[in-house]
Design an enzyme around this catalytic site. Structure first.
Site: not given
Ligand code: UGA
Length: 430
Positions: A35, A250, A257, A260
């Site tokens: 890396k 929402l 998934g 995080c």
């Molecule tokens: C998430 C948090 O949003 C970040 O703020 C945080 O910093 C990060 O985890 C972390 O702990 O490092 P991330 O895992 O990149 O970020 O993804 P998200 O955009 O939160 O999406 C998570 C999941 O929720 C995805 O599977 C997405 O498809 C789903 N999702 C999101 C929904 O099903 N509906 C929504 O309205 C939004």
């Protein structure tokens, strides 16, 4: 300021390049020499839109260096960020082995006052634990402070999120300990909340758990909408217009998934248990999320009259668009479920296919969306990549066996696909 960032995963690398871009001298550290070499050559070990541009610019302009030694990088820095992974252990609790190892290396490099910043997502009490590790390694209390500074970036928009945070959380024993970090973030001109270490550590978990709860809430409503001929998109809009609720997160779909939300909900449940609290609400949030894809596949099985011998064309494998990450991706759970019901899955994803190839799955992979749909009994949209939004359904209609589409992310309109003779099943619509 002179900064070391230990760990070059999503959080560490993005934090490092963002701070370099703000004019600081940053050393990104990783104990994996491959890396280190990759970043040194201007390339990124993670898939994140725009990150290589940031790496090369800051390497070229001399603000970014890469190293394999946390101790050496610490020696040359005033602030050291620990941003290593905390994956879930078998029982769901976060595994902090890498944080412990990083703290021990950092201890070796402290010879003058150093601010040690915990950026990894760690259970409550980890800040104190890092301070204890430094003391045990012989570092005098006067030479360090440990503060917590959780990260809220999202994969796929990580650089933008880091440069434009809604808030900056700093958990510290004293205002003085927080002062240097406040100064570091001053150019971002964003609200800063200074609190104690434990509260800062909780804020990180609580934020991800609250987001997961919003999604599970709307997914529970999607089940009601399917039963009563409602439209969950309109319900989400309707409640989201209330500023106390807000429209974000929402989006009903196949559930959350990634690396995080699943890890942090499981972690929070375990952390709560360790404090003697049974977080029943969060357990239900997880249960709704586990049920959501199963329920959609039930609908598919019912429509197709069983899945035995059927081929499902799966569009999307990544846990969300703009990432190649398949950790806890719904696509994998769904593929396994379809296989268990006797069906086969053929899939296409614009960037995540190499990661799926590296796993032992029975998913066969296609070169593009059209090849994926060729001869399929049904099409299933799992990840809402932009390139899936404008597919030529006239052409897909000539390729598939049945013109049946299951939209797991609510990106297609029944009317527009109906024109091509497709029968569309949408989450949260009758
Ligand atoms: C998430 C948090 O949003 C970040 O703020 C945080 O910093 C990060 O985890 C972390 O702990 O490092 P991330 O895992 O990149 O970020 O993804 P998200 O955009 O939160 O999406 C998570 C999941 O929720 C995805 O599977 C997405 O498809 C789903 N999702 C999101 C929904 O099903 N509906 C929504 O309205 C939004």
């Amino acid at each position: 300021m002179r900064i070391a960032v230990i760990g070059t995963g999503y959080v560490g690398l993005v934090t490092g390049v963002a701070l370099a871009d703000l004019g600081n001298d940053v050393i990104c550290v990783d104990n994996n020499p491959d890396k280190v070499a990759l970043i040194q050559s201007g390339r990124s070990p993670i898939y994140e839109p725009g990150i290589e541009e940031f790496i090369t610019r800051n390497l070229d302009e001399g603000r970014l260096r890469v190293s394999g030694s946390a101790a050496e990088a610490t020696q040359q820095s005033e602030i050291v960020f620990i941003a290593v992974g905390t994956p879930p252990s078998a029982d769901g609790s976060p595994d902090i082995t890498a944080v412990v190892a990083a703290a021990k290396e950092v201890a070796k490099g402290i010879s003058k006052y150093t601010l040690v910043v915990n950026k990894s997502t760690v259970p409550v009490g980890s800040g104190e634990m890092v301070a204890d590790l430094l003391r045990e390694a012989g570092v005098d209390d006067s030479l360090f402070d440990v503060v917590s500074n959780p990260e809220f970036l999202r994969e796929g928009s990580a650089i933008w999120d880091t440069m434009n945070p809604d808030r900056i959380i700093i958990g510290a024993k004293s205002r003085e300990a927080a002062a240097r970090l406040i100064e570091l973030y001053q150019p971002l001109d964003k609200p800063v909340l200074v609190t104690d270490l434990q509260s800062a550590e909780l804020i990180k978990y609580a934020s991800n758990c609250f987001l997961a709860m919003k999604i599970s809430f709307i997914n529970a409503l999607s089940r009601m909408c399917e039963a009563c001929d409602g439209n969950v998109g309109d319900v989400a809009k309707g409640i989201g217009l209330d500023h106390r609720i807000g429209p974000a997160f929402l989006g009903a779909g196949l559930g959350w998934g990634g690396s995080c939300l699943p890890k942090d909900t499981a972690g929070m449940i375990r952390v709560a248990e360790s404090m003697g609290y049974d977080f029943r609400l969060l357990k239900e949030v997880v249960a709704i999320n586990d049920e959501q894809p199963r329920h959609f596949i039930d609908r598919m099985e019912e429509r197709l009259g069983g899945l035995s011998g059927k081929t499902i064309a799966m569009l999307g494998l990544a846990f969300k668009p703009n990432t190649d990450d398949i950790r806890d991706a719904k696509a994998l759970v769904i593929a396994e479920d379809i296989r268990a019901r006797g069906g086969k899955v053929r899939a296409f994803d614009p960037v995540a296919m190499d990661n799926v190839r590296a796993l032992d799955t029975q998913i066969s992979l296609s070169d593009n969306a059209y090849a994926c749909c060729d001869g399929a009994d049904a099409v299933l949209l799992v990840t809402e990549w932009n390139e899936f939004k404008q597919l030529d359904f006239g052409k897909i209609g000539t390729l598939v066996k049945n013109k049946v589409l299951f939209d797991g992310r609510r990106i297609y309109s029944k009317e527009s696909l109906g024109k091509f003779g497709f029968e569309v099943f949408t989450i949260g619509s009758p």
